[in-house]
Design a protein around this motif. Sequence first.
Motif, PDB file in Angstrom:
ATOM      1  N   TYR A  10       0.824  -1.206   0.000  1.00  0.00           N
ATOM      2  CA  TYR A  10       0.000   0.000   0.000  1.00  0.00           C
ATOM      3  C   TYR A  10       0.857   1.255   0.000  1.00  0.00           C
ATOM      4  O   TYR A  10       0.583   2.219  -0.715  1.00  0.00           O
ATOM      5  N   LYS A  11       1.929   1.238   0.782  1.00  0.00           N
ATOM      6  CA  LYS A  11       2.777   2.428   0.866  1.00  0.00           C
ATOM      7  C   LYS A  11       3.405   2.768  -0.483  1.00  0.00           C
ATOM      8  O   LYS A  11       3.541   3.921  -0.845  1.00  0.00           O
ATOM      9  N   SER A  12       3.809   1.728  -1.223  1.00  0.00           N
ATOM     10  CA  SER A  12       4.541   2.013  -2.457  1.00  0.00           C
ATOM     11  C   SER A  12       3.607   2.294  -3.628  1.00  0.00           C
ATOM     12  O   SER A  12       3.951   3.057  -4.511  1.00  0.00           O
ATOM     13  N   THR A  13       2.422   1.662  -3.667  1.00  0.00           N
ATOM     14  CA  THR A  13       1.571   1.845  -4.846  1.00  0.00           C
ATOM     15  C   THR A  13       0.192   2.409  -4.528  1.00  0.00           C
ATOM     16  O   THR A  13      -0.598   2.635  -5.436  1.00  0.00           O
ATOM     17  N   GLU A  14      -0.124   2.603  -3.241  1.00  0.00           N
ATOM     18  CA  GLU A  14      -1.449   3.072  -2.836  1.00  0.00           C
ATOM     19  C   GLU A  14      -2.555   2.149  -3.330  1.00  0.00           C
ATOM     20  O   GLU A  14      -3.651   2.592  -3.644  1.00  0.00           O
ATOM     21  N   ALA A  71       8.166 -18.049  -6.042  1.00  0.00           N
ATOM     22  CA  ALA A  71       7.062 -18.039  -6.998  1.00  0.00           C
ATOM     23  C   ALA A  71       6.014 -16.988  -6.615  1.00  0.00           C
ATOM     24  O   ALA A  71       5.513 -16.262  -7.477  1.00  0.00           O
ATOM     25  N   ALA A  72       5.701 -16.909  -5.321  1.00  0.00           N
ATOM     26  CA  ALA A  72       4.712 -15.922  -4.885  1.00  0.00           C
ATOM     27  C   ALA A  72       5.228 -14.511  -5.127  1.00  0.00           C
ATOM     28  O   ALA A  72       4.478 -13.628  -5.563  1.00  0.00           O
ATOM     29  N   ALA A  73       6.537 -14.306  -4.870  1.00  0.00           N
ATOM     30  CA  ALA A  73       7.116 -12.985  -5.124  1.00  0.00           C
ATOM     31  C   ALA A  73       7.027 -12.657  -6.612  1.00  0.00           C
ATOM     32  O   ALA A  73       6.665 -11.535  -6.994  1.00  0.00           O
ATOM     33  N   ALA A 120       7.952  -2.510  -7.762  1.00  0.00           N
ATOM     34  CA  ALA A 120       8.101  -3.940  -8.026  1.00  0.00           C
ATOM     35  C   ALA A 120       8.733  -4.639  -6.825  1.00  0.00           C
ATOM     36  O   ALA A 120       8.298  -5.729  -6.431  1.00  0.00           O
ATOM     37  N   SER A 121       9.736  -3.993  -6.199  1.00  0.00           N
ATOM     38  CA  SER A 121      10.372  -4.654  -5.058  1.00  0.00           C
ATOM     39  C   SER A 121       9.400  -4.741  -3.884  1.00  0.00           C
ATOM     40  O   SER A 121       9.396  -5.726  -3.147  1.00  0.00           O
ATOM     41  N   ALA A 122       8.536  -3.719  -3.739  1.00  0.00           N
ATOM     42  CA  ALA A 122       7.559  -3.769  -2.663  1.00  0.00           C
ATOM     43  C   ALA A 122       6.592  -4.936  -2.863  1.00  0.00           C
ATOM     44  O   ALA A 122       6.285  -5.675  -1.925  1.00  0.00           O
ATOM     45  N   TRP A 123       6.149  -5.089  -4.101  1.00  0.00           N
ATOM     46  CA  TRP A 123       5.224  -6.206  -4.370  1.00  0.00           C
ATOM     47  C   TRP A 123       5.918  -7.539  -4.169  1.00  0.00           C
ATOM     48  O   TRP A 123       5.326  -8.481  -3.631  1.00  0.00           O
ATOM     49  N   ALA A 124       7.182  -7.643  -4.610  1.00  0.00           N
ATOM     50  CA  ALA A 124       7.916  -8.892  -4.423  1.00  0.00           C
ATOM     51  C   ALA A 124       8.021  -9.220  -2.942  1.00  0.00           C
ATOM     52  O   ALA A 124       7.786 -10.359  -2.516  1.00  0.00           O
ATOM     53  N   LEU A 125       8.331  -8.194  -2.144  1.00  0.00           N
ATOM     54  CA  LEU A 125       8.454  -8.413  -0.703  1.00  0.00           C
ATOM     55  C   LEU A 125       7.117  -8.858  -0.112  1.00  0.00           C
ATOM     56  O   LEU A 125       7.054  -9.802   0.675  1.00  0.00           O
ATOM     57  N   GLY A 126       6.034  -8.181  -0.532  1.00  0.00           N
ATOM     58  CA  GLY A 126       4.711  -8.546  -0.038  1.00  0.00           C
ATOM     59  C   GLY A 126       4.357  -9.987  -0.372  1.00  0.00           C
ATOM     60  O   GLY A 126       3.878 -10.739   0.483  1.00  0.00           O
ATOM     61  N   GLY A 127       4.625 -10.380  -1.626  1.00  0.00           N
ATOM     62  CA  GLY A 127       4.331 -11.751  -2.042  1.00  0.00           C
ATOM     63  C   GLY A 127       5.149 -12.754  -1.252  1.00  0.00           C
ATOM     64  O   GLY A 127       4.637 -13.785  -0.790  1.00  0.00           O
ATOM     65  N   ALA A 128       6.457 -12.461  -1.062  1.00  0.00           N
ATOM     66  CA  ALA A 128       7.328 -13.386  -0.348  1.00  0.00           C
ATOM     67  C   ALA A 128       6.877 -13.544   1.102  1.00  0.00           C
ATOM     68  O   ALA A 128       6.777 -14.666   1.615  1.00  0.00           O
ATOM     69  N   LEU A 129       6.542 -12.420   1.758  1.00  0.00           N
ATOM     70  CA  LEU A 129       6.101 -12.504   3.157  1.00  0.00           C
ATOM     71  C   LEU A 129       4.804 -13.315   3.265  1.00  0.00           C
ATOM     72  O   LEU A 129       4.637 -14.116   4.190  1.00  0.00           O
ATOM     73  N   ALA A 130       3.909 -13.107   2.288  1.00  0.00           N
ATOM     74  CA  ALA A 130       2.645 -13.860   2.316  1.00  0.00           C
ATOM     75  C   ALA A 130       2.919 -15.352   2.189  1.00  0.00           C
ATOM     76  O   ALA A 130       2.327 -16.175   2.893  1.00  0.00           O
TER      77      ALA A 130
END
Lengths: 399, 293
Positions: B29-33, B69-71, B189-199
């Motif tokens: 959310y912070k990176s892409t709202e 893969a999730a990232a 992109a890195s924010a989304w990758a991090l979000g996917g990996a944490l999930a």
Amino acid sequence: MSETTRAEATGPTAGATGVDAAETDSAAPDGQGGMPAVHPRRDRRRWLLWGALVVVLFLVPIYLPGQYLIVSTWVMTGAVGAMGLTMLIGQAGQLSLAHSFFLLVGGVSYTVLSSDGTDGFVGLGLPTALSLVLAVAISAAVGAAFAPVSGRLTGIYLGVASLSLVFLGWWLARVLPSIAGSTSSGRYADDLNLFGFDFGEKSPTLAILGVPIGQNERLFWLYAALTLIAYFVARGAVDGRVGRAWRAVRDNEAAATVMGVSVVRQKSVAFAVSSAYAGLAGVMVVWWYDGLLKPDEAVDSGTYSTAVAIAYLAMVVIGGLGSLGGAIVGAAVVFGTPLIIPLLSQGDSSAVLSSGGTAFSPVVITYLAYGALIVLIVLFEPGGLAALGRRLTARLKRS
Amino acid sequence: MSTFVQVLLNGTGRGAIYALLALGFVVIYKSTEVINFAHGSLALFGGYIVFALKPTLGWLGAAVCGVLAAAALAVLIERVLLARAKLASQDSLAILTIGVDILILTEITRRLGTASAPFLGDPYQDVRLRFLGATIEGPELFALLTAIVLIGGFFVAFRFSTWGLTMRAQSENKEAAALMGIRSWRVTASAWALGGALAAIAILFIATLPVAGGAGLTAAHTIAFAAFPAAILGGLTSPGGAVVGGLVVGLAESSASQYIDNDFAKVAVYLVMLVVLVARPSGLFGKVEQVRV
């Protein structure tokens, strides 16, 4: 072109004044009920069109087989609910994921009011028509009671906050089986009985053109009438003063306040109207299930679950946010497809059950289709199918 | 007393799982709202990859693949779908992610079908520790340890690394950040990758017997859903708030299920969120939006 989308109404002034000009200019055959400056000949033609639609709707049950009538009544149930939601999200700009909760409120209210309290259930035994009206009123009141929350929150915070109502409703229905029925067997509500005409008649004596008019046919008429009434009331709200206030709130809350629109009040009115529609749809759900009201086992799958709340959101987005006609089309896509596929494929369910449940069942296909539709529509046509239809008619007119 | 300790332990263990999910949600959310309603599906996707690769690669190899893969899927969603719809409003992008969520969830549920419930917690599934007269289950203990390491690492990186600086700069002011030479797409992109990996890491602890019950991975999407109230009540713009929100949700759930019943536990989470939102409409630590006329 009376459906205003975000793209057209860029500011509060455009929402409040520009819309009227756009609406009277447009030559769309449907909609804009009660707009003053319409050409008289066009006005007459529109009445003829509506008259023709009523005649066609009256004749449909005589020609269409019962199983297709069941599909259409389900679609109309969705359409009534979706019209309420599209006003709330598209016109007033309030994201709500609580629609399935208000369906439950409507269904439970009707059941409690109409049935007599036997077998340990709570029931008041009121006349069914009165119960229907009261159930819609109760749903509206519950929606308005959400005002302390809806008035304070905006956007996504409101969406997730409203989701909590679905969880609350699910839990309340489970712990109060004397009101909502048990999750295993539910409870039954009475059919609508208007002046001795029973809309749930199982063994009909009435026949038109040799077709016995039983439950399916009667429900079709009833649902078509309710959908038409719901459409005209919504049309009036959207085109009138209320609709302008909603759009002002949607486009800019601060500017709306400056212009004398009470934001908190309009938000709660929008929630009340939308919940009333959901409540009516909830009663229609109960009738559609032969009067059976049954709370869900799980909060994320079932008749009043989060999945249904999201299905309603899907209808509204697919149809085009704020568009009443779009809501009806969206309901046909989301509620119609899973029921119509088995009918068209002659109910071959053997493929579904084999291979460990991994086959593409009609429900899976529908979910995939509407998931993809939502993505495609947001990417390529934010106005939804309504905007697409508008563009097509404009192109046809030009050529 | 030991019941209370048990409630605290369960709540913290589950809270750690929710914190992992909610943190990814907030970073996105912070990176892409964008409110990522597909967060539960990202987790489910990672879990499914782990489930599918486990027999051939072993648990560790499969887990690494699942997280990657999730990232990758998260980056794909951001690059292919969201980056193309720059003009769409925040709410319509959220609705777009609901569409993505429906697609992934439907397909993976279909693939899992009626197969026997898949579990992913092989190394710690049967571990159990006694502590002050209470028991802590392996998945919850390991979730807690992992969360401490990862969340600690995240805050250090967020505060001190160049990546963290670019991220904070962009969420502060996108145009100014771009003018300073920060490549916007790398940050998002890195924010989304991090979000996917944490999930996907969180799902390794969710799809276990003590957390998800008998249904395993098939119940994981529903459980991951509680990360929304966690992120919302902490305040969508605050990573610290996500961690606090996760713990609050975990504790609310465990105390409600201990003192009332399991059904109420699911509702309690949302009631707590509702109360917090009525008091503070932008969450506990969220940035209050200023309206300028």
